[in-house]
Design a protein around this motif. Structure first.
Motif: not given
Length: 376
Positions: A11, A23, A50
């Protein structure tokens, strides 16, 4: 099954290797797994892609007042008494909470700090060594990103090799691919049409000071050469030596320091570069080498640690401690179009062996197979 993932690194707004690894695994899990339920633990609200969670993915914001030790502190409390309890916890980088669930999996990318302790700030060394003792005690399974790293971990920490699985990294094939040369990107960063590219932190571990020295010697031997050296990345431990060597060899006009660049600009530069040079002293895998190959950029890289494993036969290699070898490889590639074309073709083939989808499927198999957690 409830799978918990430490998503705090994924993040981060400015990502490097470990953050991109986390990620891309999360994004691939979203695509390939509709059966298991996921808790994405994070210290701040998820950003960008995300935040787009399928029904079986749940954002779990765990607030923490401090800038560090979120995994060791706040995630530990969640594992002890929180409402988001996983059947298996996966942390993608070098640490585990002090209180772990009955099944805990962690990825160790490398242990370079043990081999080159002088190249790391003292606080980082203390943190890493403490974290590794936690891992040794609590991890049910360890993932690492190369056979070199597995052997290194086994040899150094005396961990049973059956506890460690190797899963190679991938790369973002949607971005890192062959494209037309983009002149606008060169204007944006004031780069000439002929340049050599390096991507990574500008620090001692990446051997950036010695790369400057080699480039200075290359210019001495080839005074008519017009190539620039473009160093993309943030400054790190030992950056002062980079600056000193630029001044020593009068390279102020020949070395470009654009700083950290977005992941959208990097593939454009790789497609425009005459060569990608990666002289790192220590790598757990070496994702930039694969990204360069996927863009059709000839690769010159170090022959140490995991890099021969990642690059295969598709790069020209050198001893990163020997300036003369780096200079010779630069000359060999920049002055010979046949060598350039050969490296491009071999590089594209080598890059095709890696993908984040493959990495995620192999990782998911480790997280979900009952047999993987048999006591060792």
């Amino acid at each position: 099954m409830n799978i918990g993932i430490d998503a705090s690194r994924a993040n981060k707004p400015h990502k490097t290797g470990v953050e991109w690894y986390s990620y891309h695994l999360i994004e691939e899990f979203k695509k390939i797994d509709k059966e298991n339920h996921y808790f994405l633990y994070t210290d701040k609200p998820l950003q960008g892609e995300l935040a787009k969670c399928p029904d079986n993915f749940q954002e779990c914001i765990l607030s923490w007042p401090f800038s560090r030790f979120w995994t060791l502190g706040r995630l530990s409390w969640e594992m002890l008494a929180g409402k988001y309890q996983p059947d298996v916890l996966f942390v993608a980088a070098h640490t585990l909470p002090l209180i772990a669930p009955k099944r805990a999996v962690v990825t160790i990318h490398d242990i370079g700090f043990e081999h080159y302790p002088d190249l790391y700030p003292w606080a980082d060394k203390i943190y890493h060594r403490f974290a590794f003792q936690v891992i040794k005690f609590l991890a049910d399974k360890i993932i690492t990103v190369s056979n070199y790293s597995k052997k290194d971990i086994v040899d150094f920490y005396k961990i049973n090799e059956k506890k460690i699985d190797v899963v190679y990294n991938g790369y973002d094939s949607n971005k890192y691919r062959v494209q037309e040369t983009n002149k606008e990107i060169l204007k944006k960063y004031n780069i000439s049409s002929d340049f050599i590219l390096f991507i990574g932190r500008l620090e001692e571990k990446k051997n950036t000071p010695r790369l400057i020295e080699a480039f200075g010697e290359f210019k001495k031997r080839n005074p008519e050469d017009k190539h620039q050296l473009v160093l993309v990345g943030k400054s790190g431990f030992g950056f002062d030596r980079v600056v000193q060597n630029i001044k020593k060899y009068n390279l102020e006009k020949d070395v470009v320091l654009p700083g950290w660049l977005s992941d959208d600009d990097l593939p454009l530069l790789l497609n425009s570069a005459r060569a990608f040079v990666f002289p790192s002293l220590f790598e757990g895998f070496g994702i930039p080498v694969i990204e360069a190959m996927a863009c059709g950029c000839p690769v010159i890289c170090s022959n140490k640690t995991s890099l021969p494993e990642a690059a295969g036969e598709a790069a020209l290699m050198f001893d990163p401690f020997k300036v003369e070898e780096i200079v010779s490889r630069l000359e060999q590639v920049l002055h010979n179009e046949t060598v350039q074309e050969s490296l491009r073709a071999k590089g594209l083939q080598q890059a095709s062996n890696f993908s984040w989808n493959k990495c995620a499927r192999e990782t998911l198999n480790i997280l979900t197979k009952e047999d993987n957690f048999a006591k060792i």
